[in-house]
Design a protein around this motif. Structure first.
Motif, PDB file in Angstrom:
ATOM      1  N   ALA A   1    -103.330  13.641 -66.651  1.00 31.80           N
ATOM      2  CA  ALA A   1    -102.776  13.760 -65.302  1.00 31.80           C
ATOM      3  C   ALA A   1    -103.224  12.547 -64.500  1.00 31.80           C
ATOM      4  O   ALA A   1    -104.168  11.843 -64.870  1.00 31.80           O
ATOM      5  CB  ALA A   1    -103.288  15.040 -64.643  1.00 31.80           C
ATOM      6  N   ASP A   2    -102.571  12.315 -63.386  1.00 38.90           N
ATOM      7  CA  ASP A   2    -103.003  11.292 -62.446  1.00 38.90           C
ATOM      8  C   ASP A   2    -104.407  11.664 -61.959  1.00 38.90           C
ATOM      9  O   ASP A   2    -104.768  12.848 -61.892  1.00 38.90           O
ATOM     10  CB  ASP A   2    -102.020  11.252 -61.280  1.00 38.90           C
ATOM     11  CG  ASP A   2    -102.327  10.159 -60.267  1.00 38.90           C
ATOM     12  OD1 ASP A   2    -103.227   9.335 -60.493  1.00 38.90           O
ATOM     13  OD2 ASP A   2    -101.640  10.140 -59.234  1.00 38.90           O
ATOM     14  N   ARG A   3    -105.196  10.684 -61.618  1.00 41.66           N
ATOM     15  CA  ARG A   3    -106.561  10.916 -61.127  1.00 41.66           C
ATOM     16  C   ARG A   3    -106.560  11.886 -59.938  1.00 41.66           C
ATOM     17  O   ARG A   3    -107.450  12.717 -59.805  1.00 41.66           O
ATOM     18  CB  ARG A   3    -107.187   9.580 -60.725  1.00 41.66           C
ATOM     19  CG  ARG A   3    -108.605   9.699 -60.258  1.00 41.66           C
ATOM     20  CD  ARG A   3    -109.547   9.742 -61.439  1.00 41.66           C
ATOM     21  NE  ARG A   3    -110.913   9.764 -60.958  1.00 41.66           N
ATOM     22  CZ  ARG A   3    -111.806  10.628 -61.405  1.00 41.66           C
ATOM     23  NH1 ARG A   3    -111.502  11.491 -62.353  1.00 41.66           N
ATOM     24  NH2 ARG A   3    -113.025  10.606 -60.941  1.00 41.66           N
ATOM     25  N   ALA A   4    -105.529  11.798 -59.090  1.00 43.27           N
ATOM     26  CA  ALA A   4    -105.435  12.683 -57.923  1.00 43.27           C
ATOM     27  C   ALA A   4    -105.329  14.151 -58.324  1.00 43.27           C
ATOM     28  O   ALA A   4    -105.627  15.039 -57.526  1.00 43.27           O
ATOM     29  CB  ALA A   4    -104.229  12.295 -57.065  1.00 43.27           C
ATOM     30  N   PHE A   5    -104.930  14.398 -59.570  1.00 41.27           N
ATOM     31  CA  PHE A   5    -104.754  15.771 -60.060  1.00 41.27           C
ATOM     32  C   PHE A   5    -105.763  16.091 -61.156  1.00 41.27           C
ATOM     33  O   PHE A   5    -105.466  16.787 -62.113  1.00 41.27           O
ATOM     34  CB  PHE A   5    -103.310  15.965 -60.551  1.00 41.27           C
ATOM     35  CG  PHE A   5    -102.293  15.570 -59.518  1.00 41.27           C
ATOM     36  CD1 PHE A   5    -102.186  16.276 -58.330  1.00 41.27           C
ATOM     37  CD2 PHE A   5    -101.470  14.480 -59.713  1.00 41.27           C
ATOM     38  CE1 PHE A   5    -101.256  15.897 -57.359  1.00 41.27           C
ATOM     39  CE2 PHE A   5    -100.541  14.102 -58.757  1.00 41.27           C
ATOM     40  CZ  PHE A   5    -100.439  14.805 -57.577  1.00 41.27           C
ATOM     41  N   HIS A   6    -106.959  15.531 -61.006  1.00 45.80           N
ATOM     42  CA  HIS A   6    -108.096  15.777 -61.899  1.00 45.80           C
ATOM     43  C   HIS A   6    -107.902  15.178 -63.286  1.00 45.80           C
ATOM     44  O   HIS A   6    -108.453  15.673 -64.255  1.00 45.80           O
ATOM     45  CB  HIS A   6    -108.412  17.281 -62.001  1.00 45.80           C
ATOM     46  CG  HIS A   6    -108.636  17.916 -60.681  1.00 45.80           C
ATOM     47  ND1 HIS A   6    -109.783  17.730 -59.945  1.00 45.80           N
ATOM     48  CD2 HIS A   6    -107.831  18.701 -59.918  1.00 45.80           C
ATOM     49  CE1 HIS A   6    -109.690  18.383 -58.819  1.00 45.80           C
ATOM     50  NE2 HIS A   6    -108.515  18.976 -58.768  1.00 45.80           N
ATOM     51  N   GLY A   7    -107.134  14.100 -63.364  1.00 48.46           N
ATOM     52  CA  GLY A   7    -106.884  13.458 -64.643  1.00 48.46           C
ATOM     53  C   GLY A   7    -107.819  12.297 -64.907  1.00 48.46           C
ATOM     54  O   GLY A   7    -108.685  11.949 -64.106  1.00 48.46           O
ATOM     55  N   ASP A   8    -107.623  11.697 -66.051  1.00 46.15           N
ATOM     56  CA  ASP A   8    -108.418  10.582 -66.533  1.00 46.15           C
ATOM     57  C   ASP A   8    -107.687   9.290 -66.176  1.00 46.15           C
ATOM     58  O   ASP A   8    -106.609   9.005 -66.710  1.00 46.15           O
ATOM     59  CB  ASP A   8    -108.573  10.718 -68.051  1.00 46.15           C
ATOM     60  CG  ASP A   8    -109.476   9.675 -68.675  1.00 46.15           C
ATOM     61  OD1 ASP A   8    -109.697   8.620 -68.057  1.00 46.15           O
ATOM     62  OD2 ASP A   8    -109.949   9.917 -69.799  1.00 46.15           O
ATOM     63  N   ALA A   9    -108.255   8.492 -65.299  1.00 45.30           N
ATOM     64  CA  ALA A   9    -107.613   7.271 -64.812  1.00 45.30           C
ATOM     65  C   ALA A   9    -107.415   6.230 -65.905  1.00 45.30           C
ATOM     66  O   ALA A   9    -106.624   5.305 -65.747  1.00 45.30           O
ATOM     67  CB  ALA A   9    -108.430   6.674 -63.664  1.00 45.30           C
ATOM     68  N   ASP A  10    -108.115   6.358 -67.023  1.00 37.91           N
ATOM     69  CA  ASP A  10    -107.990   5.402 -68.118  1.00 37.91           C
ATOM     70  C   ASP A  10    -106.807   5.696 -69.030  1.00 37.91           C
ATOM     71  O   ASP A  10    -106.555   4.945 -69.974  1.00 37.91           O
ATOM     72  CB  ASP A  10    -109.271   5.382 -68.963  1.00 37.91           C
ATOM     73  CG  ASP A  10    -110.466   4.864 -68.173  1.00 37.91           C
ATOM     74  OD1 ASP A  10    -110.262   4.035 -67.261  1.00 37.91           O
ATOM     75  OD2 ASP A  10    -111.595   5.287 -68.467  1.00 37.91           O
ATOM     76  N   ARG A  11    -106.110   6.795 -68.792  1.00 38.37           N
ATOM     77  CA  ARG A  11    -104.984   7.186 -69.641  1.00 38.37           C
ATOM     78  C   ARG A  11    -103.688   7.136 -68.848  1.00 38.37           C
ATOM     79  O   ARG A  11    -103.683   7.250 -67.632  1.00 38.37           O
ATOM     80  CB  ARG A  11    -105.196   8.602 -70.186  1.00 38.37           C
ATOM     81  CG  ARG A  11    -106.337   8.685 -71.180  1.00 38.37           C
ATOM     82  CD  ARG A  11    -106.550  10.110 -71.632  1.00 38.37           C
ATOM     83  NE  ARG A  11    -107.536  10.189 -72.692  1.00 38.37           N
ATOM     84  CZ  ARG A  11    -107.354  10.849 -73.811  1.00 38.37           C
ATOM     85  NH1 ARG A  11    -106.247  11.534 -74.018  1.00 38.37           N
ATOM     86  NH2 ARG A  11    -108.289  10.862 -74.738  1.00 38.37           N
ATOM     87  N   TRP A  12    -102.584   7.008 -69.562  1.00 38.33           N
ATOM     88  CA  TRP A  12    -101.256   7.013 -68.944  1.00 38.33           C
ATOM     89  C   TRP A  12    -100.953   8.395 -68.398  1.00 38.33           C
ATOM     90  O   TRP A  12    -101.199   9.399 -69.064  1.00 38.33           O
ATOM     91  CB  TRP A  12    -100.192   6.642 -69.980  1.00 38.33           C
ATOM     92  CG  TRP A  12    -100.223   5.193 -70.358  1.00 38.33           C
ATOM     93  CD1 TRP A  12    -100.934   4.634 -71.384  1.00 38.33           C
ATOM     94  CD2 TRP A  12     -99.534   4.142 -69.723  1.00 38.33           C
ATOM     95  NE1 TRP A  12    -100.720   3.288 -71.413  1.00 38.33           N
ATOM     96  CE2 TRP A  12     -99.853   2.953 -70.404  1.00 38.33           C
ATOM     97  CE3 TRP A  12     -98.659   4.080 -68.636  1.00 38.33           C
ATOM     98  CZ2 TRP A  12     -99.332   1.726 -70.027  1.00 38.33           C
ATOM     99  CZ3 TRP A  12     -98.145   2.851 -68.274  1.00 38.33           C
ATOM    100  CH2 TRP A  12     -98.477   1.696 -68.966  1.00 38.33           C
ATOM    101  N   ASN A  13    -100.395   8.444 -67.185  1.00 39.79           N
ATOM    102  CA  ASN A  13     -99.974   9.732 -66.641  1.00 39.79           C
ATOM    103  C   ASN A  13     -98.444   9.800 -66.655  1.00 39.79           C
ATOM    104  O   ASN A  13     -97.765   8.777 -66.783  1.00 39.79           O
ATOM    105  CB  ASN A  13    -100.589   9.987 -65.261  1.00 39.79           C
ATOM    106  CG  ASN A  13    -100.098   9.036 -64.202  1.00 39.79           C
ATOM    107  OD1 ASN A  13     -98.907   8.918 -63.960  1.00 39.79           O
ATOM    108  ND2 ASN A  13    -101.039   8.354 -63.545  1.00 39.79           N
ATOM    109  N   PRO A  14     -97.879  11.005 -66.548  1.00 35.80           N
ATOM    110  CA  PRO A  14     -96.428  11.135 -66.648  1.00 35.80           C
ATOM    111  C   PRO A  14     -95.677  10.380 -65.553  1.00 35.80           C
ATOM    112  O   PRO A  14     -94.567   9.888 -65.784  1.00 35.80           O
ATOM    113  CB  PRO A  14     -96.165  12.637 -66.561  1.00 35.80           C
ATOM    114  CG  PRO A  14     -97.450  13.286 -66.254  1.00 35.80           C
ATOM    115  CD  PRO A  14     -98.549  12.299 -66.423  1.00 35.80           C
ATOM    116  N   GLU A  15     -96.270  10.255 -64.389  1.00 34.97           N
ATOM    117  CA  GLU A  15     -95.614   9.523 -63.307  1.00 34.97           C
ATOM    118  C   GLU A  15     -95.491   8.043 -63.665  1.00 34.97           C
ATOM    119  O   GLU A  15     -94.439   7.422 -63.460  1.00 34.97           O
ATOM    120  CB  GLU A  15     -96.389   9.722 -61.994  1.00 34.97           C
ATOM    121  CG  GLU A  15     -96.396  11.163 -61.500  1.00 34.97           C
ATOM    122  CD  GLU A  15     -97.446  12.066 -62.163  1.00 34.97           C
ATOM    123  OE1 GLU A  15     -97.388  13.292 -61.947  1.00 34.97           O
ATOM    124  OE2 GLU A  15     -98.334  11.553 -62.884  1.00 34.97           O
TER     125      GLU A  15
END
Length: 158
Positions: A45-59
């Motif tokens: 997920a995007d970092r704003a949604f508790h995701g990992d900033a080092d990985r690609w997010n769907p957005e």
């Protein structure tokens, strides 16, 4: 019937920290994206949604798909118009509006910077963007505006 094309991908959630989804903050958003014969992509997920900033997010992947589709469509249209493209970059940005638990993209802005081989090709190069927009499968599949702010340069020494 028109030709149908199928695209298969596999995703695998890898964010189970041992307790599954026992709570909103108890699980990771990490995942792997796979397609036959291709390298895996690490997603989250995007970092704003508790995701990992080092990985690609769907957005990011959606904006990437639009930019890549436009580029490939544009290169095709450039060939058809007799335009020799020597370089192409894009600094694309997508704007998403969050509403409650969900949301939607408001728009994506593509900013392709195209270098052509000769100054006589500039006008046709600019026109090829409109033609590319008409045939880009991804842009034709979304329900939000995909705007373009192209820049056309002439190769040094031309």
């Amino acid at each position: 019937m028109k030709d149908l094309h199928e695209y298969r991908v596999e995703i695998e959630w890898t964010g189970n920290r041992g307790t599954g989804t026992s709570g909103y903050r108890e699980y990771g958003r990490q995942l792997l994206i796979r397609a036959a014969g291709k390298a895996e992509l690490e997603g989250s997920a995007d970092r704003a949604f508790h995701g990992d900033a080092d990985r690609w997010n769907p957005e990011e992947l959606l904006v990437t798909a639009l930019a890549q589709c436009h580029m490939l469509s544009y290169l095709h249209m450039a060939v058809r118009a007799g335009v020799v493209v020597t370089a192409y970059t894009d600094d694309a940005v997508g704007t998403m509006r969050q509403e409650g638990l969900g949301g939607a993209f408001a728009e994506v802005l593509l900013r392709p910077r195209v270098t052509v081989a000769d100054a006589s090709m500039v006008e046709a190069a600019r026109a090829a963007h409109a033609e590319a927009r008409k045939v880009c499968f991804i842009a034709n599949s979304v329900n939000f505006p995909v705007r373009h702010e192209p820049e056309t340069l002439v190769a040094a020494g031309a």
